[in-house]
Write an enzyme that holds these catalytic residues in place. Structure first.
Site, short mmCIF file in Angstrom:
data_model
loop_
_atom_site.label_atom_id
_atom_site.label_comp_id
_atom_site.label_asym_id
_atom_site.label_seq_id
_atom_site.Cartn_x
_atom_site.Cartn_y
_atom_site.Cartn_z
N ASP A 237 0.81 -1.37 0.11
CA ASP A 237 -0.07 -0.14 -0.05
C ASP A 237 0.81 1.30 -0.04
OD1 ASP A 237 -1.76 -2.30 1.28
OD2 ASP A 237 -3.02 -0.67 0.52
N LYS A 248 -1.17 -5.17 3.91
CA LYS A 248 -2.41 -5.71 5.00
C LYS A 248 -1.86 -6.41 6.20
CE LYS A 248 -5.61 -5.42 4.44
NZ LYS A 248 -6.34 -4.30 5.18
#
Ligand code: MRU
Length: 344
Positions: A237, A248
Site C-alpha cells: 500500500d 495488509k
C-alpha cells in the site's frame, strides 16, 4: 458462472464499482453518482486495494467536476479543491490515493474553463485506469520470470483484479505464471479481519481455475516450516525509499517466518505505490479501523460486549525481510534505497 472481473467502470457519467463488501455471495455493482459516494465507497471498502483506490479517486474528481460544472470558474476551483481534499482523506495508508489526487489536481490550476477542465480530468482518469492495467501486465511478466516451472505460492490479502482495475499485482504474477502454462498451486491466506483472502482472492482463483487452497492465516507458519511453500507474493500500500513496505496486517508476520525458513518473499507493486517523500516505513500512517471488524464476523457478534480492540489495517515489513520488489519498471533488488531512487 464466470463474472467479468474489472473492479470499476466509468460510463454515462457514473462510476460503477464491483461491491467488494458482498462478494462472493453476491456480484453487485455499487454506483457512485457524485464524489461523496466515492469518498464513502473508499472508506467503507466497497472498493479496496491500493491501485483500485487510486483509480476510483481519480474518477471521484471527475464526478466532482460534473457536479460543479455550472459554477463560475473561481467557485468551481474552490469546490474542486475541497472535493479533492475530502477524497484524499478517505483512507490514509495507500499512497496511490494521494498520488492519483495529486495528478488530477494539477489540471485544476490553469486558464481553462470548467468545461475544458472536466474534459481533461475525464481523459486523465481514463489514462490512469489504462496505465494501471498495462502496469499490472508488465509486473506479471517480470514476476513470472522469477517463478519456477512448478511452484507453490503463498499469498496474503487480495492483490488481484479486484484490488486494481484488472489483472492484479501479486495475484497478477500468479495469473501470468498460470497463463504461461506453469504448474502453479496457490495457498491463499484468509486474511482476518476483513477476509479479503477468503472472500476475494479465493473467488478470483476459482473464477480463473487456478489450483488453490484457502487457509486460516494461522496455518501459514506450518506450511512454510514444512517446506510446502516455494515463494511468497504480497502487494503493498506504500513503500518507503528504503524499501520498507506497508501492506495488509499480517504481512510482516509472514515475512518474519519466511526469513526464518529462507523462503523468498516478494513484494509486487507499481511504482505509484512508492512514496518518494518518506525515507523509512516509520513514517507511514497505519489506518486503524472499527473494532466491529474484530468483534463481529459478517454481522454476527463473536466477542463479548465492552472488550477493547486493537485493529490496525496494515503493518510494515522491514526491507531486510524482502527478497525483491517487483515493479512495472523491473525487479528491484538490494540495496533497495539506491535502486528505488533510480525509479523516480
Ligand atoms: O484494506 P485493503 O483491502 O485495501 O488492503 C489491501 C492490501 O493490503 C493489498 O495487499 C494492497 O493494497 C496491494 S493490492 C494490489
Amino acid at each position: 458462472m464466470k463474472y467479468p472481473i474489472r473492479s470499476l467502470e466509468f460510463k454515462n457519467n457514473k462510476l460503477f464499482l464491483i461491491d467488494q463488501r458482498v462478494l462472493p455471495q453476491k456480484y453487485e455493482k455499487f454506483i457512485c453518482e457524485n464524489y461523496k459516494d466515492v469518498e464513502f465507497a473508499i472508506a467503507d471498502m466497497v472498493v479496496r486495494g491500493a491501485p483500485a483506490i487510486g483509480v476510483t479517486a481519480a474518477y471521484g474528481v471527475v464526478l466532482a467536476a460534473l457536479e460543479f460544472i455550472e459554477l463560475p470558474k473561481k467557485q468551481f476551483l474552490v469546490q474542486m479543491n475541497k472535493a479533492c481534499d475530502i477524497i484524499n482523506n478517505s483512507r490514509p495508508t495507500a499512497v496511490n490515493l494521494m498520488w492519483a489526487i495529486k495528478r488530477m489536481r494539477t489540471l485544476l490550476v490553469n486558464n481553462d474553463t470548467p468545461k475544458e477542465i472536466l474534459q481533461k480530468l475525464k481523459t486523465e482518469a481514463d489514462n490512469i485506469a489504462d496505465e494501471d492495467v498495462k502496469t499490472n501486465k508488465k509486473m506479471g511478466q517480470y514476476g513470472n520470470s522469477l517463478i519456477p516451472q512448478k511452484a507453490t505460492i503463498l499469498t496474503h490479502c487480495n492483490t488481484g483484479a479486484l484490488a486494481t482495475v484488472e489483472y492484479g499485482t501479486a495475484l497478477g504474477v500468479v495469473r501470468a505464471a498460470f497463463e504461461d502454462g506453469k504448474d502453479i498451486f496457490v495457498y491463499a491466506d484468509e486474511t482476518r479481519p476483513r477476509l479479503q483472502g477468503a472472500r476475494l482472492t479465493a473467488w478470483e482463483l476459482v473464477q480463473e481455475g487456478i489450483p488453490a487452497k484457502l487457509i486460516a492465516d494461522n496455518a501459514a507458519a506450518t506450511l512454510i516450516r514444512d517446506g510446502k511453500i516455494d515463494l511468497i507474493l504480497v502487494g503493498a500500500d506504500r513503500i518507503a525509499v528504503n524499501g520498507d513496505s506497508a501492506n495488509k496486517i499480517g504481512t510482516f508476520m509472514l515475512s518474519v517466518i519466511a526469513k526464518t525458513y529462507n523462503v523468498p518473499f516478494y513484494v509486487v507493486a507499481p511504482t505509484t505505490t512508492i512514496d518518494f517523500e518518506i525515507e523509512t516505513g516509520d513514517e507511514i500512517e497505519i489506518e486503524e479501523r472499527s473494532s466491529k471488524e474484530i468483534t463481529h464476523i459478517r454481522g454476527v457478534q463473536i466477542a463479548p460486549d465492552n472488550i477493547e480492540v486493537y485493529n490496525p489495517a496494515f503493518d510494515v515489513t522491514p526491507n531486510e525481510n524482502i527478497t525483491a520488489i517487483i515493479t512495472e519498471k523491473g525487479i528491484i533488488s538490494k540495496p533497495f534505497k539506491e535502486n528505488i531512487i533510480k525509479l523516480k
